[in-house]
Design an enzyme around this catalytic site. Sequence first.
Site, PDB file in Angstrom:
ATOM      1  N   TYR A 127     -46.604  45.808  44.132  1.00  4.78           N
ATOM      2  CA  TYR A 127     -46.256  44.859  43.078  1.00  4.78           C
ATOM      3  C   TYR A 127     -45.159  45.423  42.189  1.00  4.78           C
ATOM      4  CZ  TYR A 127     -46.684  41.699  39.109  1.00  4.78           C
ATOM      5  OH  TYR A 127     -46.413  40.789  38.107  1.00  4.78           O
ATOM      6  N   LYS A 141     -41.243  44.018  41.641  1.00  7.75           N
ATOM      7  CA  LYS A 141     -40.697  43.587  40.361  1.00  7.75           C
ATOM      8  C   LYS A 141     -39.489  44.430  39.951  1.00  7.75           C
ATOM      9  CE  LYS A 141     -43.413  40.116  39.588  1.00  7.75           C
ATOM     10  NZ  LYS A 141     -42.869  38.732  39.590  1.00  7.75           N
TER      11      LYS A 141
END
Length: 232
Positions: free
Chosen positions: A156, A160
């Site tokens: 994750y 990002k």
Amino acid sequence: MTVTFITGANKGLGYETARRLVELGHTVLVGARDPERGARAAAELGARFVHIDVTDDASVDAAAADVADHEGSVDVLINNAGIAGPHADPATLTGADALGVLDVNLVGVVRTTTAFLPLLRRSADPVIVNVGSGLGSLAITHDPSRIESSVIAPLYTASKAALTMLTTQYAKALPDVRVNAVDPGYTATDLNGNSGPQTVTEGTDAIVGLATEKPGARSGRFVDRTGEIAWS
């Protein structure tokens, strides 16, 4: 009237962003992968549902064609759809795990942006808002005073971080479109098991702020609900 398309808008930050923008007078298009949930959310919000799966080229192209047929243009594109990915021991992560997260959180933004650019360029003031995260910031995740520094989520966070770079590149490459990224902050959503201390309204402050700026605002920024933050 401002036409705003939001991916992943059937719940969480996307839903609350849609609710607030409808209240502000935007024509909001609720983009969602699940037709039933998307249609229900749109009906609740007084918006229009558009089916979109950001991991599928044909679905994204069909969504853009649907909007072209109905609204004809888009003023604001909010790339919000995202997944957390597996919560497994990092030592067990696989290439397939990584590709799954990147396909939604990064490649999905590329697919959607490319498909919707012709519609955005029909607007007098086209805007793209990429929903990133402080978890994609090297500085924030290395600051012991920030809760982000204690989070272990390799896929994750990497997705990002890549999205922040993608945003800066789009901002440079697309001078006719205002492209910015936002860190919603640690907000209670399904993505984190509703553990965040912020409400979804607080978490959407920066998204709504970017979506409602006046013409002439700067491109290439990373902002949270308190203001601009450094790219790092």
